[in-house]
Design a protein around this motif. Sequence first.
Motif, mmCIF file in Angstrom:
data_model
loop_
_atom_site.group_PDB
_atom_site.id
_atom_site.type_symbol
_atom_site.label_atom_id
_atom_site.label_comp_id
_atom_site.label_asym_id
_atom_site.label_seq_id
_atom_site.Cartn_x
_atom_site.Cartn_y
_atom_site.Cartn_z
ATOM 1 N N UNK A 68 0.832 -1.201 0.000
ATOM 2 C CA UNK A 68 0.000 0.000 0.000
ATOM 3 C C UNK A 68 0.871 1.258 0.000
ATOM 4 N N UNK A 69 2.013 1.189 0.690
ATOM 5 C CA UNK A 69 2.928 2.329 0.735
ATOM 6 C C UNK A 69 3.440 2.668 -0.659
ATOM 7 N N UNK A 70 3.799 1.646 -1.413
ATOM 8 C CA UNK A 70 4.304 1.872 -2.767
ATOM 9 C C UNK A 70 3.223 2.513 -3.640
ATOM 10 N N UNK A 75 0.607 7.694 -6.043
ATOM 11 C CA UNK A 75 -0.518 8.636 -6.027
ATOM 12 C C UNK A 75 -0.066 10.013 -5.565
ATOM 13 N N UNK A 76 0.746 10.032 -4.508
ATOM 14 C CA UNK A 76 1.234 11.316 -3.969
ATOM 15 C C UNK A 76 2.077 12.054 -5.002
ATOM 16 N N UNK A 77 2.853 11.298 -5.785
ATOM 17 C CA UNK A 77 3.713 11.899 -6.806
ATOM 18 C C UNK A 77 2.971 12.169 -8.111
ATOM 19 N N UNK A 80 1.708 8.267 -13.387
ATOM 20 C CA UNK A 80 0.932 7.282 -14.123
ATOM 21 C C UNK A 80 1.879 6.146 -14.476
ATOM 22 N N UNK A 81 1.672 5.001 -13.847
ATOM 23 C CA UNK A 81 2.519 3.832 -14.105
ATOM 24 C C UNK A 81 2.056 3.221 -15.431
ATOM 25 N N UNK A 82 2.744 3.596 -16.497
ATOM 26 C CA UNK A 82 2.364 3.087 -17.817
ATOM 27 C C UNK A 82 3.104 1.798 -18.175
ATOM 28 N N UNK A 83 4.157 1.495 -17.410
ATOM 29 C CA UNK A 83 4.844 0.207 -17.530
ATOM 30 C C UNK A 83 5.066 -0.346 -16.124
ATOM 31 N N UNK A 120 -3.310 -5.385 -10.121
ATOM 32 C CA UNK A 120 -4.704 -4.925 -9.965
ATOM 33 C C UNK A 120 -4.807 -3.408 -9.825
ATOM 34 N N UNK A 121 -4.013 -2.818 -8.933
ATOM 35 C CA UNK A 121 -4.209 -1.388 -8.653
ATOM 36 C C UNK A 121 -3.726 -0.498 -9.798
ATOM 37 N N UNK A 122 -2.692 -0.921 -10.514
ATOM 38 C CA UNK A 122 -2.181 -0.079 -11.594
ATOM 39 C C UNK A 122 -2.921 -0.294 -12.913
#
Length: 257
Positions: A68-70, A75-77, A80-83, A120-122
């Motif tokens: 969850x920290x990662x 989110x804080x930064x 967008x994790x595109x890879x 799942x989350x990304x």
Amino acid sequence: MNITLITGAANGLGESFAKLYAKDGENLLLVDIDESNLLRVKKELETINQNIIIETLVADLTDVNELKKVYQYTLDKQFFVNNLVNCAGFGEQEDFLKMNVFKQIAMTNLNCNALLYFTRVFLDKMVDKDEGHIINVASIAGFLPGPYMCTYHATKGYVLLLGEAISYELRKSNVKLLTLCPGPFMSQFVKKAHNDYTFSKIKPVSSDKVAKFGYEKSKKGKSLAIVGFKNRLTIFAAKLSPRKFVTFSSARTMKKV
């Protein structure tokens, strides 16, 4: 800002993938429990490409709160994790009854649950934007029962089946998930897994070769990639053979009995 997130990035396959993405001009978020090696990798990548952002994050991915920290960090930064490249994992060559059960649980947490969580989350934003690539590192072990290394084989079977199913669900989108299945390759894995016997029987390839193969297959939108002709032949033969024989053959590559 687009960013490539790589777990297990402090050495081995994760480091090799990081070099490829750096050369391609992708911003990087490198995640691992090994802080000193993370910083070493970051310095090396900065010599490859000085025009990208390289961030490191120390996290124990066997702990759900660290997962969850990662995610919260991205989110804080406003990343967008595109890879996403899920490389983190470990194994242990040991009889099932002799292996510490909590080590087995930690293995399933890292090899399966961390990969599941990040996938799942990304995926949410990837699907919303209709773009993105995920590489989940499984193994040819995922196709085979593995006496004396059974928990590891089971975790890689989970990664394999999960990835194939998700890829099918995503088939009508531009989001692609590759399940990468290498055989033995040179990394810290063999030392941590105490699996010298297998590596004496099967010649390992370099982690750079595995990463390059996976990187190219991901760019092409493939859903499954088995590294090496001999490994593909092994899997094909296993599908045609009686399960007892496959188990027996697999056991003989694990330890001398």
